[in-house]
Design a protein around this motif. Structure first.
Motif, PDB file in Angstrom:
ATOM      1  N   PHE A 639     -28.623   2.284   7.247  1.00  0.00           N
ATOM      2  CA  PHE A 639     -27.759   1.775   6.190  1.00  0.00           C
ATOM      3  C   PHE A 639     -27.338   2.925   5.270  1.00  0.00           C
ATOM      4  N   ASP A 640     -26.069   2.952   4.909  1.00  0.00           N
ATOM      5  CA  ASP A 640     -25.597   3.805   3.823  1.00  0.00           C
ATOM      6  C   ASP A 640     -25.245   2.877   2.667  1.00  0.00           C
ATOM      7  N   HIS A 641     -26.197   2.710   1.744  1.00  0.00           N
ATOM      8  CA  HIS A 641     -26.004   1.757   0.656  1.00  0.00           C
ATOM      9  C   HIS A 641     -24.894   2.191  -0.291  1.00  0.00           C
ATOM     10  N   GLU A 642     -24.738   3.514  -0.474  1.00  0.00           N
ATOM     11  CA  GLU A 642     -23.727   4.003  -1.407  1.00  0.00           C
ATOM     12  C   GLU A 642     -22.329   3.557  -0.983  1.00  0.00           C
ATOM     13  N   ARG A 643     -22.116   3.553   0.325  1.00  0.00           N
ATOM     14  CA  ARG A 643     -20.779   3.240   0.840  1.00  0.00           C
ATOM     15  C   ARG A 643     -20.724   1.879   1.544  1.00  0.00           C
ATOM     16  N   HIS A 644     -21.855   1.161   1.569  1.00  0.00           N
ATOM     17  CA  HIS A 644     -21.944  -0.145   2.230  1.00  0.00           C
ATOM     18  C   HIS A 644     -21.525  -0.058   3.699  1.00  0.00           C
ATOM     19  N   ILE A 645     -22.185   0.869   4.392  1.00  0.00           N
ATOM     20  CA  ILE A 645     -21.936   1.039   5.822  1.00  0.00           C
ATOM     21  C   ILE A 645     -23.218   0.716   6.577  1.00  0.00           C
ATOM     22  N   VAL A 646     -23.082  -0.058   7.651  1.00  0.00           N
ATOM     23  CA  VAL A 646     -24.180  -0.314   8.572  1.00  0.00           C
ATOM     24  C   VAL A 646     -23.892   0.447   9.862  1.00  0.00           C
ATOM     25  N   TYR A 647     -24.866   1.223  10.326  1.00  0.00           N
ATOM     26  CA  TYR A 647     -24.761   1.907  11.607  1.00  0.00           C
ATOM     27  C   TYR A 647     -25.680   1.205  12.602  1.00  0.00           C
ATOM     28  N   ALA A 648     -25.114   0.637  13.658  1.00  0.00           N
ATOM     29  CA  ALA A 648     -25.909   0.016  14.723  1.00  0.00           C
ATOM     30  C   ALA A 648     -25.936   0.989  15.894  1.00  0.00           C
ATOM     31  N   VAL A 649     -27.107   1.528  16.190  1.00  0.00           N
ATOM     32  CA  VAL A 649     -27.222   2.671  17.089  1.00  0.00           C
ATOM     33  C   VAL A 649     -27.880   2.306  18.414  1.00  0.00           C
ATOM     34  N   ASP A 650     -28.906   1.468  18.383  1.00  0.00           N
ATOM     35  CA  ASP A 650     -29.694   1.229  19.592  1.00  0.00           C
ATOM     36  C   ASP A 650     -30.342  -0.156  19.485  1.00  0.00           C
ATOM     37  N   LEU A 651     -31.043  -0.513  20.543  1.00  0.00           N
ATOM     38  CA  LEU A 651     -31.766  -1.788  20.532  1.00  0.00           C
ATOM     39  C   LEU A 651     -33.160  -1.605  21.112  1.00  0.00           C
ATOM     40  N   ILE A 652     -34.013  -2.557  20.817  1.00  0.00           N
ATOM     41  CA  ILE A 652     -35.278  -2.728  21.535  1.00  0.00           C
ATOM     42  C   ILE A 652     -35.174  -4.058  22.258  1.00  0.00           C
ATOM     43  N   ALA A 653     -35.372  -4.009  23.555  1.00  0.00           N
ATOM     44  CA  ALA A 653     -35.171  -5.198  24.385  1.00  0.00           C
ATOM     45  C   ALA A 653     -36.242  -6.252  24.097  1.00  0.00           C
ATOM     46  N   SER A 654     -36.041  -7.379  24.677  1.00  0.00           N
ATOM     47  CA  SER A 654     -36.908  -8.542  24.449  1.00  0.00           C
ATOM     48  C   SER A 654     -38.364  -8.202  24.767  1.00  0.00           C
ATOM     49  N   PRO A 655     -39.292  -8.381  23.786  1.00  0.00           N
ATOM     50  CA  PRO A 655     -40.713  -8.142  24.058  1.00  0.00           C
ATOM     51  C   PRO A 655     -41.236  -9.036  25.185  1.00  0.00           C
ATOM     52  N   SER A 656     -42.295  -8.618  25.783  1.00  0.00           N
ATOM     53  CA  SER A 656     -42.821  -9.330  26.968  1.00  0.00           C
ATOM     54  C   SER A 656     -43.306 -10.748  26.657  1.00  0.00           C
ATOM     55  N   ASP A 657     -43.660 -11.037  25.407  1.00  0.00           N
ATOM     56  CA  ASP A 657     -44.155 -12.376  25.067  1.00  0.00           C
ATOM     57  C   ASP A 657     -43.050 -13.279  24.522  1.00  0.00           C
ATOM     58  N   SER A 658     -41.805 -12.910  24.754  1.00  0.00           N
ATOM     59  CA  SER A 658     -40.684 -13.734  24.288  1.00  0.00           C
ATOM     60  C   SER A 658     -40.497 -14.953  25.193  1.00  0.00           C
ATOM     61  N   ASP A 659     -39.898 -16.009  24.624  1.00  0.00           N
ATOM     62  CA  ASP A 659     -39.541 -17.218  25.384  1.00  0.00           C
ATOM     63  C   ASP A 659     -38.048 -17.163  25.684  1.00  0.00           C
ATOM     64  N   GLU A 660     -37.668 -17.142  26.967  1.00  0.00           N
ATOM     65  CA  GLU A 660     -36.276 -17.028  27.383  1.00  0.00           C
ATOM     66  C   GLU A 660     -35.916 -18.217  28.286  1.00  0.00           C
TER      67      GLU A 660
END
Length: 753
Positions: A639-660
């Motif tokens: 987050f750049d709070h001064e300029r109100h910018i969100v940077y979405a860079v990467d993900l972490i995939a669904s953990p092994s104990d998730s319900d899908e």
């Protein structure tokens, strides 16, 4: 050898068995070996200083009709110095031995001294053998007879022999397309331990700017020869004005008449107290039919007063009246006693010459700006400037402090001065005739945008060495600069150099390249401890007066890499770059070249969202893998709070104990906290958890369901504690809805092209 006359060498004849100098003995043994052809020993000699001589005949390989008068049998004398350290001197003893290329200077009525090699004897002594020495003599005579010793690809021969005494001239003398006015220069004489003279000639305005004022006043008189001469044989080294005049007559140049004309035009006050530096500029060609290949500058110095020389050449003054006589016998006799010493001239360094010496194309006219003139910046800038690259605006707010000299390019004499002013002064002492830098004592973070925009308006590239996220964000986000920004910085330990470079089309902004750099710190194994820190050193009493511990050898290596990259960028800058060079313990350098992702940008009323296209592709791939079920995970970014910018860079995939399942998804927690913590630690908290994402199956709308709204409420409550906005992403087929801060207003990003 008939009635041929030979020069006699010094000393008395010596029985060959009494020779004592080892190199002389080795050559004698080889010459007298019955299996060694083409050489015959005539005599050995020794002088009062202990020097020993061999006199022998050589039978070179010559054509039936030699182009230079080398005979089938030539008599050679070789002088070996008593201390055995000096270079053996080779003499052609025949009195009518021809003038030829590659002959060293020798006085009249002495044997010609053959030049066998351009290399210093000290550099060749470890490889010197008697056989090589004799082979070189035989080769010299054989090739000279065919006029092949001076090869076609070698530089043209000089008009006169060189001199150990030197003069440095303003570069204007080397612009052969323009005439040079007679100049009164400030000459700074320097005498070395061997009593060799070095004279540095500065334009008087330049000398004044450096507070240089010499007691020796010298005026240059420049004579341009318009008709090119054919390079050839050096057979004379004039030591007086008439001798030079007589030699130049061979090229249809009447030196005394030209010199008299120039002196006649001068005012008396411009001659009194001045010595003469005669500069002759001559165009040269290889053959009569050839084009001009080179220009030669010949310089002669006379210790005589110019007014005395003027009178000697028949120019008489009586107040404002001047009378010029013809060049008569009196003028000729006077010219014979006007001593001249030849000086070896060099041009004062220019940026174009610097580029040539660095073997690269000059970019000396391109305007550049540099922000941050510290350890790394100062060294990269000086490396690049010494390669003849750019005209630089030097921008920094700091003063040069004592501890800076440990790693800065500047010496301690600049303590207390603004870094921009001090570095500008240093650069002006590299290129003393050109103004290629300007100082700007400026704080990027405190200066208003109008001032900053004006400062950078004419710069083709902006180089950021400040190692400050705040500075780089202000440059890349607040100023809307049309020109690329290139950022260089070291990691905390100084063992790695980082380059973040916008391309000419600015397709990926510096702030997004920054995010790609952070992502590499946990995704590239070799960069795992990249941001580990060392304890700093306090250099003064303020709480911020702490300097890092970085060895200069590391800075030196990385600054060399940085300057090379700048030169490459100035030549071609088509693609954005994220590069990291890492210095290993064995001092080898390894590079990680990261292909940065493009970013998509959109916004709602509150926030601008910048999303990595690689992230969108990764989300799409995870969704496709789990169809017909829903899946999800967490988002990594900044987050750049001064300029109100969100940077979405990467993900972490669904953990092994998730319900899908096909109709719902519940994200698990197995290992999730550890992964997020690891990312934060390796990026020094520059990347973090920013929100959640989950998928909808094909054909299902991306509007939030009741469960999605509950999820968004949970995210909002969790992020509120850190003063961050809630972010939830719903992913469908080839598109995604991003809910930032509010659940009823989606930002839509298509996935793929």
């Amino acid at each position: 050898m008939g009635d041929i006359e030979f020069y006699k060498l010094e000393g008395k004849e010596l029985d060959p068995k009494e020779l004592s100098i080892q190199n002389c003995i080795s050559v004698k043994q080889l010459i007298t070996d019955e299996d060694y052809l083409f050489f015959e020993l005539i005599k050995c000699k020794k002088d009062d200083s202990g020097n020993e001589y061999l006199v022998f005949d050589v039978e070179p390989s010559i054509p039936q009709n030699p182009k230079i008068d080398i005979r089938k049998r030539e008599r050679i004398g070789v002088k070996f110095l008593a201390n055995e350290d000096g270079k053996p001197e080779i003499y052609a003893l025949r009195k009518d031995f021809p003038s030829a290329p590659h002959i060293n200077y020798s006085r009249e009525d002495t044997p010609k001294n053959l030049c066998l090699s351009i290399n210093l004897y000290e550099e060749e002594k470890h490889k010197w053998t008697a056989a090589k020495h004799l082979q070189r003599i035989h080769r010299w005579l054989s090739l000279t007879s065919k006029n092949k010793l001076h090869l076609d690809d070698q530089p043209l021969e000089n008009v006169f022999f060189g001199s150990p005494d030197r003069v440095m001239l303003p570069s204007s003398f080397y612009d052969f397309k323009k005439p040079v006015d007679d100049l009164a220069l400030e000459f700074v004489p320097i005498v070395d331990q061997k009593n060799r003279i070095v004279i540095v000639g500065l334009d008087q305005e330049v000398a004044k700017s450096y507070n240089i004022n010499s007691d020796i006043k010298i005026k240059t008189i420049t004579i341009d020869i318009n008709e090119p001469i054919v390079h050839g044989i050096i057979d004379l080294q004039p030591n007086n004005l008439y001798g030079l005049h007589n030699h130049l007559k061979n090229f249809n140049i009447n030196l005394l008449s030209r010199l008299q004309s120039r002196l006649f035009q001068a005012n008396e006050k411009d001659l009194i107290g001045y010595k003469l530096l005669l500069v002759i500029r001559i165009p040269k060609k290889r053959t009569n039919e050839g084009e001009v290949e080179a220009y030669e500058i010949i310089t002669f110095f006379s210790p005589r007063d110019l007014l005395e020389i003027s009178v000697g050449l028949g120019i008489y003054r009586n107040g404002p009246r001047q009378v010029r006589s013809t060049i008569n016998h009196t003028a000729v006799d006077n010219a014979k006693i006007i001593e001249l010493s030849i000086l070896n001239p060099s041009s004062i360094l220019t940026t174009k010459e610097a580029a040539l010496y660095n073997n690269i194309d000059s970019s000396d006219n391109i305007q550049l700006s540099a922000i941050g003139l510290g350890t790394l910046g100062s060294q990269i800038i000086i490396n690049t400037i010494k390669a003849g690259q750019g005209r630089w605006k030097l921008i920094d707010k700091d003063k040069f402090l004592p501890h800076n000299a440990a790693r800065h390019v500047l010496p301690s004499v600049y303590m207390g001065f603004p870094k921009s002013v001090a570095l500008d002064a240093y650069i002006k002492r590299i290129f003393i005739e050109e103004s290629i830098s300007s100082p700007h004592e400026m704080d990027i973070l405190q200066s208003d945008l109008e001032t900053l925009s004006s400062t950078f308006s004419d710069s083709e590239y902006i180089f950021d060495f400040a190692a400050s996220v705040a500075v780089s964000r202000r440059l890349s986000l607040d100023l809307n600069l049309e020109k690329p920004i290139i950022s260089f910085f070291l990691n905390p330990k100084g063992d790695s150099l980082v380059l973040l470079s916008e391309s000419d089309d600015k397709s990926i902004g510096l702030d997004c390249l920054e995010m790609e750099y952070y992502k590499s710190l946990y995704s590239v194994e070799s960069l795992a401890d990249h941001l580990n820190t060392e304890e700093g050193i306090r250099y003064a009493q303020s709480c911020r007066d702490i300097s890092s511990r970085i060895p200069q050898f590391s800075v030196g290596i990385h600054s060399g890499i940085g300057s090379k990259k700048i030169i490459d960028i100035l030549s071609k800058n088509e693609s954005p770059q994220v590069c990291i060079w890492y210095l290993t313990d064995d001092l080898s350098v390894k590079m990680t070249d990261i292909k940065p992702s493009n970013y998509k940008v959109a916004n709602n009323e509150s926030w601008t969202v910048k999303v990595s296209e690689d992230l969108l592709a990764k989300i799409d791939s995870r969704r496709a893998e789990k169809l017909e079920n829903e899946t999800g995970g967490v988002l990594i970014g900044s987050f750049d709070h001064e300029r109100h910018i969100v940077y979405a860079v990467d993900l972490i995939a669904s953990p092994s104990d998730s319900d899908e399942y096909p109709t719902f998804y519940i994200r698990g927690t197995d290992g999730l906290k550890e992964q997020v913590t690891e990312i934060q630690e390796k990026t020094n908290n520059n990347l973090q958890y920013i929100g959640e994402w989950h998928s909808h199956p094909d054909g299902v709308a991306l509007t939030p369901s009741d469960d999605d709204r509950k999820l968004f409420g949970w995210i909002k409550g969790y992020m509120k504690l850190e003063s961050y906005p809630a972010i939830m992403v719903i992913v469908g087929e080839k598109r995604s809805n991003w809910y930032v801060s509010q659940v009823d207003n989606a930002i839509e990003f298509n996935i793929g092209s």
